[in-house]
Design a protein around this motif. Structure first.
Motif, short mmCIF file in Angstrom:
data_model
loop_
_atom_site.label_atom_id
_atom_site.label_comp_id
_atom_site.label_asym_id
_atom_site.label_seq_id
_atom_site.Cartn_x
_atom_site.Cartn_y
_atom_site.Cartn_z
N GLN A 20 0.76 -1.14 -0.04
CA GLN A 20 0.11 0.08 0.02
C GLN A 20 0.80 1.18 0.03
OE1 GLN A 20 -2.82 -0.74 3.35
NE2 GLN A 20 -4.45 -0.97 1.84
N GLN A 21 2.02 1.05 0.81
CA GLN A 21 2.73 2.41 0.84
C GLN A 21 3.68 2.70 -0.56
OE1 GLN A 21 5.32 1.45 4.15
NE2 GLN A 21 3.88 2.48 5.52
N THR A 22 3.70 1.85 -1.32
CA THR A 22 4.63 1.71 -2.70
C THR A 22 3.72 1.88 -3.84
OG1 THR A 22 5.10 -0.56 -2.56
CG2 THR A 22 6.73 0.86 -1.32
N SER A 23 2.59 1.40 -3.83
CA SER A 23 1.70 1.46 -4.98
C SER A 23 1.47 2.80 -5.56
CB SER A 23 0.44 0.74 -4.66
OG SER A 23 0.30 -0.42 -4.18
N ALA A 24 1.33 2.83 -6.81
CA ALA A 24 1.34 4.01 -7.57
C ALA A 24 -0.21 4.29 -7.40
CB ALA A 24 1.35 3.94 -9.13
N LYS A 25 -0.55 5.69 -7.42
CA LYS A 25 -2.01 6.24 -6.97
C LYS A 25 -2.99 5.60 -7.79
CE LYS A 25 -3.86 10.82 -6.29
NZ LYS A 25 -3.93 12.16 -6.31
N ASP A 26 -2.66 5.14 -8.81
CA ASP A 26 -3.88 4.65 -9.72
C ASP A 26 -3.95 3.01 -9.61
OD1 ASP A 26 -1.47 4.01 -11.05
OD2 ASP A 26 -2.27 3.84 -12.88
N GLU A 27 -3.03 2.42 -8.77
CA GLU A 27 -2.98 0.78 -8.54
C GLU A 27 -3.25 0.73 -6.89
OE1 GLU A 27 0.46 -1.01 -9.57
OE2 GLU A 27 0.95 0.57 -11.20
N LYS A 28 -3.69 1.80 -5.97
CA LYS A 28 -4.02 1.36 -4.66
C LYS A 28 -5.18 0.85 -4.32
CE LYS A 28 -1.15 5.48 -3.03
NZ LYS A 28 -0.06 4.81 -2.45
N LEU A 29 -5.11 -0.19 -3.54
CA LEU A 29 -6.41 -0.95 -3.02
C LEU A 29 -6.59 -0.76 -1.50
CD1 LEU A 29 -5.90 -4.11 -5.16
CD2 LEU A 29 -7.18 -2.32 -5.65
N SER A 30 -7.73 -1.24 -1.11
CA SER A 30 -7.86 -1.34 0.49
C SER A 30 -7.04 -2.52 0.93
CB SER A 30 -9.22 -1.53 0.60
OG SER A 30 -9.67 -2.80 0.27
N PHE A 31 -7.06 -2.46 2.45
CA PHE A 31 -6.25 -3.45 3.15
C PHE A 31 -6.73 -4.95 2.50
CE2 PHE A 31 -5.70 -6.59 6.09
CZ PHE A 31 -4.54 -6.46 6.94
N VAL A 32 -8.02 -5.06 2.46
CA VAL A 32 -8.59 -6.42 1.95
C VAL A 32 -8.40 -6.73 0.59
CG1 VAL A 32 -10.53 -7.85 1.90
CG2 VAL A 32 -10.50 -6.58 3.89
N GLY A 33 -8.44 -5.43 -0.28
CA GLY A 33 -8.36 -5.88 -1.41
C GLY A 33 -6.74 -5.76 -1.88
N THR A 34 -5.87 -5.60 -1.32
CA THR A 34 -4.43 -5.68 -1.59
C THR A 34 -4.22 -6.97 -1.17
OG1 THR A 34 -3.87 -3.27 -0.73
CG2 THR A 34 -2.08 -5.07 -0.91
N MET A 35 -4.66 -7.42 -0.07
CA MET A 35 -4.38 -8.98 0.39
C MET A 35 -4.95 -9.72 -0.77
SD MET A 35 -5.40 -10.70 4.20
CE MET A 35 -4.08 -10.03 5.08
N GLN A 36 -6.20 -9.83 -1.06
CA GLN A 36 -6.75 -10.71 -2.22
C GLN A 36 -6.00 -10.55 -3.36
OE1 GLN A 36 -10.74 -8.98 -2.31
NE2 GLN A 36 -11.62 -10.48 -0.79
N ARG A 37 -5.48 -9.42 -3.94
CA ARG A 37 -4.63 -9.27 -5.11
C ARG A 37 -3.27 -9.96 -4.92
NH1 ARG A 37 -4.09 -5.71 -8.93
NH2 ARG A 37 -6.13 -5.79 -9.06
N ILE A 38 -2.66 -9.95 -3.54
CA ILE A 38 -1.49 -10.76 -3.54
C ILE A 38 -1.77 -12.35 -3.39
CG2 ILE A 38 0.24 -11.41 -1.66
CD1 ILE A 38 0.00 -8.63 -0.65
#
Length: 322
Positions: free
Chosen positions: A136-154
């Motif tokens: 979340q800290q290093t994602s580009a502005k247009d690639e940012k997701l929520s906590f759950v969304g980031t976890m699901q993407r990983i």
């Protein structure tokens, strides 16, 4: 603090860590972005390439606003509480169990071993939150997701194992809190002996200074692996596919050792310490505040326990037949 249970110590430590990290979170974002930036990506993301911590602060504020300095705040604070709680719980439990079996003073070497064991147990439990925070800290502005969304993407892109990226470096870094707390206890003991204090307690100012010195030492010693851990958890932006095969290989890492070798080859020893300035400022301030707050929260916890014990006793006396 010795009268507190492992749960009481864990609670005090978690609250102290939360207070400290909330105060310095923008520094955490800045040092993380400095750690993951590479020369290969400079032409593709000029707004996310920084010359210094101050330059990073100015660019993030200009391109993303104040919210950019708090990217991943929710995950970061949750991870801070979870990591601090689990570490202090395991540390209090492991240290207490050892003292029951081996009475007497604990040597510096054993303090480090107990701290490392506690750190390893904590890291295994909380690493997924750290991976999400880094993304979340290093994602580009247009690639940012929520906590759950980031976890699901990983999980979708890398499988469940992706949530434990950087585990090898994290386990090596267990020596960081071990050095920190081992140094703190030793410096505290030496200082109290020097001034002839028999109470065993430090003032807030003394705790702050000794805590800062302890964390500075631990940070300098372990920084190359701190950088390697973050790079392992980081994911290059999607437009990395436009780079040449050579440049793509340069920003794709197989392990923490692979990172250290590639960074050293391209940038020398200085590359291992990229982002050290905000890291050490953040770490020292955060750890010093943590030590002060932990002691204060510990004192309040003891007062709270005493209050409830007194209230329980009063109710017991007031019951008919007593």
């Amino acid at each position: 603090m010795s009268k507190l249970t492992p749960f009481g110590n864990a609670t005090a430590g978690a609250l102290g860590a939360l207070s400290a990290n909330l105060a310095v979170f923008p520094l955490d974002v800045i040092k993380t972005r400095l750690q993951v930036q590479t020369k290969e990506l400079k032409s593709l993301s000029p707004d996310q390439h920084y010359e210094s911590a101050l330059d990073a602060f100015a660019k993030i504020l200009k391109t993303e606003g104040i919210t950019g300095l708090y990217s991943g705040l929710g995950a970061g604070l949750f991870g801070t509480v979870a990591s601090a709680f689990s570490y202090f719980y395991f540390y209090s439990y492991v240290r207490g169990s050892y003292q029951k079996r081996v009475p007497g003073d604990i040597s510096t070497g054993m303090e480090l071993i107990l701290g490392a064991i506690s750190g390893a147990m904590s890291q295994i439990c909380t690493l997924p939150v750290a991976v999400v925070t880094t993304r979340q800290q290093t994602s580009a502005k247009d690639e940012k997701l929520s906590f759950v969304g980031t976890m699901q993407r990983i999980i979708h892109d890398e499988g469940p194992a992706g949530l434990w990226r950087g585990l090898q470096a994290s386990l090596v870094l267990c020596v960081n809190p071990a050095i920190t707390y081992g140094s703190f206890e030793r410096l505290k003991t030496l200082y109290l002996l020097r001034i002839g204090d028999t109470t065993g307690r430090l003032s807030a100012g003394q705790t702050f200074v000794i805590g800062a010195l302890s964390k500075a030492l631990a940070t300098v010693v372990t920084y190359p692996y701190i950088m390697a851990k973050v790079k392992m958890q980081w994911k290059p932006p999607k437009h990395v596919a436009t780079l040449s095969q050579k440049d793509r290989d340069a920003v794709t890492y197989k392990s923490s050792i692979d990172i250290l070798q590639k960074v050293f080859k391209k940038e020398g020893l200085a590359g291992w310490y990229n982002g050290l300035q905000p890291q050490i400022i953040k770490a020292v301030i955060c750890q010093a505040i943590l030590f002060v707050c932990k002691d204060q929260f510990g004192a309040w916890t003891l007062m709270l326990f005493a209050f409830f014990a007194k209230a329980k006793k009063a109710r017991s006396v007031a019951l008919p037949g007593n």
